[in-house]
Design a protein around this motif. Structure first.
Motif, PDB file in Angstrom:
ATOM      1  N   MET A   1      -2.133 -16.715 -10.152  1.00  0.00           N
ATOM      2  CA  MET A   1      -1.898 -15.352  -9.694  1.00  0.00           C
ATOM      3  C   MET A   1      -1.141 -15.377  -8.369  1.00  0.00           C
ATOM      4  N   THR A   2      -0.112 -14.521  -8.247  1.00  0.00           N
ATOM      5  CA  THR A   2       0.654 -14.411  -7.019  1.00  0.00           C
ATOM      6  C   THR A   2       0.147 -13.220  -6.224  1.00  0.00           C
ATOM      7  N   TYR A   3      -0.246 -13.466  -4.984  1.00  0.00           N
ATOM      8  CA  TYR A   3      -0.777 -12.393  -4.153  1.00  0.00           C
ATOM      9  C   TYR A   3       0.337 -11.766  -3.328  1.00  0.00           C
ATOM     10  N   PRO A   4       0.285 -10.441  -3.116  1.00  0.00           N
ATOM     11  CA  PRO A   4       1.338  -9.775  -2.352  1.00  0.00           C
ATOM     12  C   PRO A   4       1.297 -10.142  -0.879  1.00  0.00           C
ATOM     13  N   THR A   5       2.445 -10.108  -0.244  1.00  0.00           N
ATOM     14  CA  THR A   5       2.546 -10.294   1.194  1.00  0.00           C
ATOM     15  C   THR A   5       3.060  -8.992   1.799  1.00  0.00           C
ATOM     16  N   TYR A   6       2.692  -8.762   3.057  1.00  0.00           N
ATOM     17  CA  TYR A   6       2.965  -7.474   3.678  1.00  0.00           C
ATOM     18  C   TYR A   6       3.666  -7.643   5.021  1.00  0.00           C
ATOM     19  N   PRO A  62      -2.793  -1.017  -4.950  1.00  0.00           N
ATOM     20  CA  PRO A  62      -3.041   0.156  -4.113  1.00  0.00           C
ATOM     21  C   PRO A  62      -2.688  -0.140  -2.656  1.00  0.00           C
ATOM     22  N   PRO A  63      -2.282   0.864  -1.892  1.00  0.00           N
ATOM     23  CA  PRO A  63      -1.912   0.640  -0.488  1.00  0.00           C
ATOM     24  C   PRO A  63      -3.086   0.099   0.323  1.00  0.00           C
ATOM     25  N   LEU A  64      -2.771  -0.677   1.341  1.00  0.00           N
ATOM     26  CA  LEU A  64      -3.786  -1.091   2.303  1.00  0.00           C
ATOM     27  C   LEU A  64      -4.070   0.034   3.292  1.00  0.00           C
ATOM     28  N   ARG A  65      -3.041   0.845   3.531  1.00  0.00           N
ATOM     29  CA  ARG A  65      -3.158   1.941   4.498  1.00  0.00           C
ATOM     30  C   ARG A  65      -1.959   2.866   4.311  1.00  0.00           C
ATOM     31  N   LEU A  66      -2.204   4.160   4.447  1.00  0.00           N
ATOM     32  CA  LEU A  66      -1.117   5.130   4.354  1.00  0.00           C
ATOM     33  C   LEU A  66      -0.922   5.819   5.701  1.00  0.00           C
ATOM     34  N   SER A  67       0.338   6.020   6.061  1.00  0.00           N
ATOM     35  CA  SER A  67       0.687   6.695   7.307  1.00  0.00           C
ATOM     36  C   SER A  67       1.590   7.881   7.028  1.00  0.00           C
ATOM     37  N   GLN A  68       1.630   8.812   7.993  1.00  0.00           N
ATOM     38  CA  GLN A  68       2.589   9.908   7.931  1.00  0.00           C
ATOM     39  C   GLN A  68       3.311  10.010   9.261  1.00  0.00           C
ATOM     40  N   CYS A  69       4.635  10.074   9.195  1.00  0.00           N
ATOM     41  CA  CYS A  69       5.457  10.183  10.397  1.00  0.00           C
ATOM     42  C   CYS A  69       5.209  11.530  11.069  1.00  0.00           C
ATOM     43  N   GLU A  70       5.019  11.527  12.381  1.00  0.00           N
ATOM     44  CA  GLU A  70       4.775  12.766  13.099  1.00  0.00           C
ATOM     45  C   GLU A  70       6.037  13.611  13.225  1.00  0.00           C
ATOM     46  N   ALA A  71       7.197  12.979  13.135  1.00  0.00           N
ATOM     47  CA  ALA A  71       8.457  13.699  13.321  1.00  0.00           C
ATOM     48  C   ALA A  71       8.960  14.345  12.035  1.00  0.00           C
ATOM     49  N   CYS A  72       9.065  13.561  10.948  1.00  0.00           N
ATOM     50  CA  CYS A  72       9.681  14.086   9.709  1.00  0.00           C
ATOM     51  C   CYS A  72       8.672  14.278   8.580  1.00  0.00           C
ATOM     52  N   GLU A  73       7.397  13.968   8.807  1.00  0.00           N
ATOM     53  CA  GLU A  73       6.307  14.160   7.837  1.00  0.00           C
ATOM     54  C   GLU A  73       6.377  13.204   6.653  1.00  0.00           C
ATOM     55  N   HIS A  74       7.189  12.175   6.749  1.00  0.00           N
ATOM     56  CA  HIS A  74       7.323  11.203   5.673  1.00  0.00           C
ATOM     57  C   HIS A  74       6.008  10.454   5.473  1.00  0.00           C
ATOM     58  N   VAL A  75       5.642  10.195   4.210  1.00  0.00           N
ATOM     59  CA  VAL A  75       4.416   9.478   3.871  1.00  0.00           C
ATOM     60  C   VAL A  75       4.801   8.089   3.379  1.00  0.00           C
ATOM     61  N   TYR A  76       4.185   7.052   3.946  1.00  0.00           N
ATOM     62  CA  TYR A  76       4.583   5.699   3.565  1.00  0.00           C
ATOM     63  C   TYR A  76       3.452   4.701   3.796  1.00  0.00           C
ATOM     64  N   ARG A  77       3.535   3.595   3.057  1.00  0.00           N
ATOM     65  CA  ARG A  77       2.586   2.489   3.244  1.00  0.00           C
ATOM     66  C   ARG A  77       2.903   1.775   4.552  1.00  0.00           C
ATOM     67  N   ASN A  78       1.874   1.457   5.296  1.00  0.00           N
ATOM     68  CA  ASN A  78       2.072   0.678   6.511  1.00  0.00           C
ATOM     69  C   ASN A  78       0.767  -0.058   6.849  1.00  0.00           C
ATOM     70  N   PRO A  79       0.740  -1.373   6.580  1.00  0.00           N
ATOM     71  CA  PRO A  79       1.851  -2.241   6.194  1.00  0.00           C
ATOM     72  C   PRO A  79       2.272  -2.008   4.736  1.00  0.00           C
ATOM     73  N   TRP A  80       3.493  -2.446   4.429  1.00  0.00           N
ATOM     74  CA  TRP A  80       3.932  -2.367   3.049  1.00  0.00           C
ATOM     75  C   TRP A  80       4.452  -3.709   2.574  1.00  0.00           C
ATOM     76  N   GLU A  81       4.689  -3.805   1.267  1.00  0.00           N
ATOM     77  CA  GLU A  81       5.027  -5.075   0.637  1.00  0.00           C
ATOM     78  C   GLU A  81       6.396  -5.579   1.092  1.00  0.00           C
ATOM     79  N   THR A  82       6.515  -6.893   1.222  1.00  0.00           N
ATOM     80  CA  THR A  82       7.787  -7.507   1.589  1.00  0.00           C
ATOM     81  C   THR A  82       8.777  -7.396   0.437  1.00  0.00           C
ATOM     82  N   ARG A  83      10.033  -7.661   0.733  1.00  0.00           N
ATOM     83  CA  ARG A  83      11.069  -7.604  -0.298  1.00  0.00           C
ATOM     84  C   ARG A  83      10.749  -8.553  -1.451  1.00  0.00           C
ATOM     85  N   GLU A  84      10.279  -9.763  -1.134  1.00  0.00           N
ATOM     86  CA  GLU A  84       9.983 -10.760  -2.168  1.00  0.00           C
ATOM     87  C   GLU A  84       8.848 -10.285  -3.074  1.00  0.00           C
TER      88      GLU A  84
END
Length: 326
Positions: A1-6, A62-84
């Motif tokens: 099994m390959t585990y994700p990196t963040y 599933p995300p480790l943590r979700l954040s929302q930008c205070e400026a543009c209200e964007h919702v995103y994973r942080n940390p998030w998965e690496t390109r690989e």
């Protein structure tokens, strides 16, 4: 099994550090349990694991943590998965011929309405590129509508399947597309939010489009997810669970969720102006393993949503933008 990196990230739209935490790991694990309980009551006994794809089993953990930008209200994973990790999740997915054909049929049917809307926004059918073409369902719908579309996708099995349907498909990313002339339209359905670098993809799309060409994005509504997840623990909890689960928003299986403000800002930064918005629900996912109650519930829930929650009040939003002069 390959585990994700963040890796830690700034806001993908504003490039700022100012954000608020939307959900931590415990809250997101609770959503996972809620999603399993929801589908346990709507799936028949003995459902094969491969038929749980995009209902209970998603390409990303599933995300480790979700954040929302205070400026543009964007919702995103942080940390998030690496390109690989991200590339391995999508390029390495293997599906049986029956599942691929089933996905093609579902996407072909859903793609007909998208092809009609795209033609209306562009003014006519022309030459196009679909990013994340997968099994080629929309490519077929676009061809039916008079378009000449080609695709690009990172999954070799999906590319081979689509090529077997007679479509020209590049196995890779948008930057790998080699064209002799520019396109009238670039479409990214249900893929844009999963890209490692959405901004770079928009820059590439602008370079591939004719001046005045149309960019079509189908994205999850981050604001919709936040508004209804706040109700999960309240008196509207059952309704909130139903709305989010039927639209694959519960557990937030995406890299990022856009808001009216964040997608508008990102498109403007990359040389586009929005010319149309269409609110929608997730395509139907019920199949022969779904109970009769589950099928009827999904049908009526989405029908009511399309009537009562138009535009940016919808769980999924199609954004059409025109390429500005460079």
């Amino acid at each position: 099994m390959t585990y994700p990196t963040y890796e830690l990230t700034r806001c993908p739209v504003c490039d700022t550090l100012e954000s608020v935490q939307v959900a931590d790991a415990d809250a997101l694990r609770a959503e996972v349990e809620l999603l399993w309980a929801f589908h346990e009551r709507r799936l028949k006994t003995g459902v094969p694991p491969q038929c749980l794809t995009d209902r209970l089993a998603f390409s990303q953990h599933p995300p480790l943590r979700l954040s929302q930008c205070e400026a543009c209200e964007h919702v995103y994973r942080n940390p998030w998965e690496t390109r690989e990790t991200l590339k391995a999740a999508y390029a390495g997915t293997t599906l049986t011929a029956d599942v691929l054909q089933g996905l093609f049929a579902t996407q072909h049917k859903a793609g007909r309405a998208q092809a009609r809307r795209l033609t209306r926004m562009a003014g006519r059918a022309g030459r196009g590129l679909e990013v994340g073409s997968y099994v080629g369902g929309f490519l077929a719908a676009a061809r039916d509508a008079g378009w000449t579309f080609q695709g690009v996708d990172v999954n070799p099995d999906a590319c081979a399947f689509a090529a077997g349907k007679g479509f020209r498909v590049t196995c890779g990313e948008i930057a790998d597309v080699d064209v002799s002339r520019r396109f009238d339209a670039v479409a990214v359905w249900n893929t844009f939010e999963q890209l490692y670098d959405a901004r770079a993809a928009l820059v590439s799309a602008r370079g591939l489009l004719l001046e005045g060409g149309i960019l079509a994005l189908r994205i999850p509504n981050g604001r919709y997810y936040l508004d209804w997840r706040e109700r999960l623990a309240g008196p509207l909890g059952r309704i909130a669970t139903c709305l989010l689960a039927h639209n694959n928003l519960l557990t937030f299986p995406y890299r990022q969720g856009f808001t009216r403000r964040s997608i508008g800002a990102l498109l403007a930064q990359c040389g586009f102006t929005i010319v149309g918005v269409f609110g929608d629900t997730l395509v139907p996912v019920a199949d022969r393993w779904t109970t009769r109650y589950g099928r009827l519930e999904e049908r009526w829930v989405k029908r009511v949503q399309r009537f009562l929650q138009p535009g940016w009040r919808s769980p999924w939003v199609e954004v059409y933008a025109r390429a500005l002069p460079q």
